[in-house]
Design a protein around this motif. Structure first.
Motif, PDB file in Angstrom:
ATOM      1  N   ALA A 138      19.804  20.378  14.993  1.00 44.04           N
ATOM      2  CA  ALA A 138      18.860  21.045  15.748  1.00 44.04           C
ATOM      3  C   ALA A 138      18.614  20.641  17.193  1.00 44.04           C
ATOM      4  CB  ALA A 138      17.602  20.969  14.984  1.00 44.04           C
ATOM      5  N   VAL A 139      18.839  18.825  17.186  1.00 42.85           N
ATOM      6  CA  VAL A 139      18.404  18.303  18.369  1.00 42.85           C
ATOM      7  C   VAL A 139      19.930  18.448  19.457  1.00 42.85           C
ATOM      8  CG1 VAL A 139      18.490  16.018  19.456  1.00 42.85           C
ATOM      9  CG2 VAL A 139      17.206  16.549  17.485  1.00 42.85           C
ATOM     10  N   ALA A 140      20.931  18.568  18.867  1.00 42.36           N
ATOM     11  CA  ALA A 140      22.062  18.934  19.654  1.00 42.36           C
ATOM     12  C   ALA A 140      22.040  20.207  20.222  1.00 42.36           C
ATOM     13  CB  ALA A 140      23.157  18.588  18.812  1.00 42.36           C
ATOM     14  N   ALA A 141      21.464  21.216  19.500  1.00 38.41           N
ATOM     15  CA  ALA A 141      21.502  22.651  19.730  1.00 38.41           C
ATOM     16  C   ALA A 141      20.354  23.146  20.768  1.00 38.41           C
ATOM     17  CB  ALA A 141      21.452  23.570  18.858  1.00 38.41           C
ATOM     18  N   ALA A 142      19.326  22.088  21.139  1.00 41.55           N
ATOM     19  CA  ALA A 142      18.024  22.346  21.582  1.00 41.55           C
ATOM     20  C   ALA A 142      18.248  22.518  23.115  1.00 41.55           C
ATOM     21  CB  ALA A 142      17.079  21.331  21.322  1.00 41.55           C
ATOM     22  N   ASP A 143      17.469  23.359  23.775  1.00 45.17           N
ATOM     23  CA  ASP A 143      17.585  23.415  25.081  1.00 45.17           C
ATOM     24  C   ASP A 143      16.742  22.382  25.991  1.00 45.17           C
ATOM     25  OD1 ASP A 143      19.277  25.755  25.482  1.00 45.17           O
ATOM     26  OD2 ASP A 143      17.585  26.676  24.322  1.00 45.17           O
ATOM     27  N   GLY A 144      15.756  21.853  25.028  1.00 39.28           N
ATOM     28  CA  GLY A 144      14.657  21.189  25.583  1.00 39.28           C
ATOM     29  C   GLY A 144      14.208  20.211  24.427  1.00 39.28           C
ATOM     30  N   LEU A 145      13.770  18.888  24.763  1.00 36.58           N
ATOM     31  CA  LEU A 145      13.261  18.153  23.785  1.00 36.58           C
ATOM     32  C   LEU A 145      11.879  17.484  24.006  1.00 36.58           C
ATOM     33  CD1 LEU A 145      14.477  17.142  20.935  1.00 36.58           C
ATOM     34  CD2 LEU A 145      15.562  15.241  22.265  1.00 36.58           C
ATOM     35  N   ILE A 146      10.896  17.039  23.134  1.00 29.84           N
ATOM     36  CA  ILE A 146       9.669  16.474  23.073  1.00 29.84           C
ATOM     37  C   ILE A 146       9.749  15.552  22.188  1.00 29.84           C
ATOM     38  CG2 ILE A 146       7.240  16.341  22.954  1.00 29.84           C
ATOM     39  CD1 ILE A 146       7.084  19.332  23.753  1.00 29.84           C
ATOM     40  N   ALA A 147       9.903  14.247  22.669  1.00 26.39           N
ATOM     41  CA  ALA A 147      10.333  13.046  21.898  1.00 26.39           C
ATOM     42  C   ALA A 147       8.965  12.122  21.876  1.00 26.39           C
ATOM     43  CB  ALA A 147      11.565  12.216  21.754  1.00 26.39           C
ATOM     44  N   VAL A 148       8.177  11.893  20.741  1.00 30.43           N
ATOM     45  CA  VAL A 148       6.956  11.035  20.797  1.00 30.43           C
ATOM     46  C   VAL A 148       7.017  10.073  19.828  1.00 30.43           C
ATOM     47  CG1 VAL A 148       4.367  11.180  20.753  1.00 30.43           C
ATOM     48  CG2 VAL A 148       5.851  13.186  21.551  1.00 30.43           C
ATOM     49  N   THR A 149       6.786   8.771  20.043  1.00 30.97           N
ATOM     50  CA  THR A 149       6.812   7.627  19.187  1.00 30.97           C
ATOM     51  C   THR A 149       5.441   6.774  19.347  1.00 30.97           C
ATOM     52  OG1 THR A 149       7.736   5.663  18.601  1.00 30.97           O
ATOM     53  CG2 THR A 149       7.774   6.371  20.812  1.00 30.97           C
ATOM     54  N   PRO A 150       4.989   6.306  18.303  1.00 31.78           N
ATOM     55  CA  PRO A 150       3.979   5.128  18.250  1.00 31.78           C
ATOM     56  C   PRO A 150       4.642   3.983  18.636  1.00 31.78           C
ATOM     57  CG  PRO A 150       4.696   5.545  15.805  1.00 31.78           C
ATOM     58  CD  PRO A 150       5.378   6.566  16.729  1.00 31.78           C
ATOM     59  N   VAL A 151       3.585   3.081  19.192  1.00 28.66           N
ATOM     60  CA  VAL A 151       4.019   1.946  19.795  1.00 28.66           C
ATOM     61  C   VAL A 151       4.055   0.651  18.659  1.00 28.66           C
ATOM     62  CG1 VAL A 151       3.741   0.172  21.603  1.00 28.66           C
ATOM     63  CG2 VAL A 151       3.315   2.336  22.010  1.00 28.66           C
TER      64      VAL A 151
END
Length: 232
Positions: A73-86
């Protein structure tokens, strides 16, 4: 257009997932407002649910069906939102482990919106010192605005403005990166305006005398055309 959202939050409810959802909503608002005319399909991947599969993949070298679907799914995406805790001033180990499994070319040129959450504003530069270098290394197109949300930021106008600005950037860049419809083929195909202009007959050199594909292109040598012009 396919938008994939990666949330590395561990708790339920999760402030990391909340930030991811708000960034997604801001992106969709820009598309629904007509600023970017494109339909968006959203897929959310909770890394918490994949933690065991990710660890097992490092040991065995083989992804589970669920993890493989997330990576695809990540490879096929046109755009990505990536959020992580610190954690310890950087992204979480779970977040890094997931992206360690991504194919080295999967994010090349892909627009990525970065986000992070933490308990204090002292970690606000984590998006620039940790996240941005990671995705730059993966050759992603990292958007200018990254959003960090400390505990005291929730409900503040400043956070809302950053989220809106970031969502606007992702909507615009993702629409540009999305593949265009394939051109028509066969007898009904019509050359586009740019192509027609590029191959139109040239009065000075006479290099091409036909733009009809059925006729082919008849090339006249420059010397022959120059001699004809001098004789006129």
């Amino acid at each position: 257009m396919k938008l994939v959202v990666i949330s590395a939050g561990l708790s339920t409810p999760s402030s990391t997932r909340l930030l991811a959802d708000r960034l997604t909503a801001a992106t969709l608002r820009r598309t629904e407002a007509g600023e970017v005319e494109v339909e968006v399909e959203v897929e959310v991947i909770e890394l918490r649910d994949l933690a065991t599969d990710i660890a097992r993949h490092f040991v065995t070298g083989f992804p589970s069906a669920t993890l493989a679907a997330a990576l695809d799914a990540v490879a096929a995406a046109d755009g990505l939102i990536a959020v992580t805790p610190v954690f310890a001033g950087s992204y979480s180990g779970l977040f890094k482990s997931f992206f360690d499994l991504i194919d080295k070319d999967a994010l090349t040129g892909k627009p990525v919106l970065l986000g992070a959450t933490g308990g204090t504003a002292r970690h606000s530069l984590v998006t620039e010192h940790a996240l941005r270098p990671l995705f730059t290394y993966l050759r992603a197109l990292v958007l200018p605005t990254a959003v960090y949300a400390a505990s005291e930021d929730w409900g503040e106008e400043g956070l809302d403005r950053r989220i809106t600005r970031a969502g606007t950037e992702l909507a615009r860049f993702t629409a540009r990166a999305a593949p265009e419809p394939a051109p028509a083929t066969g007898a009904a195909a019509v050359p586009d305006v740019d192509t027609t202009a590029a191959i139109a007959p040239r009065s000075l050199t006479g290099a091409i005398t036909s733009v009809d594909p059925a006729d082919g292109f008849r090339v006249i040598p420059f010397e022959q055309r120059l001699a004809a012009l001098r004789a006129e």
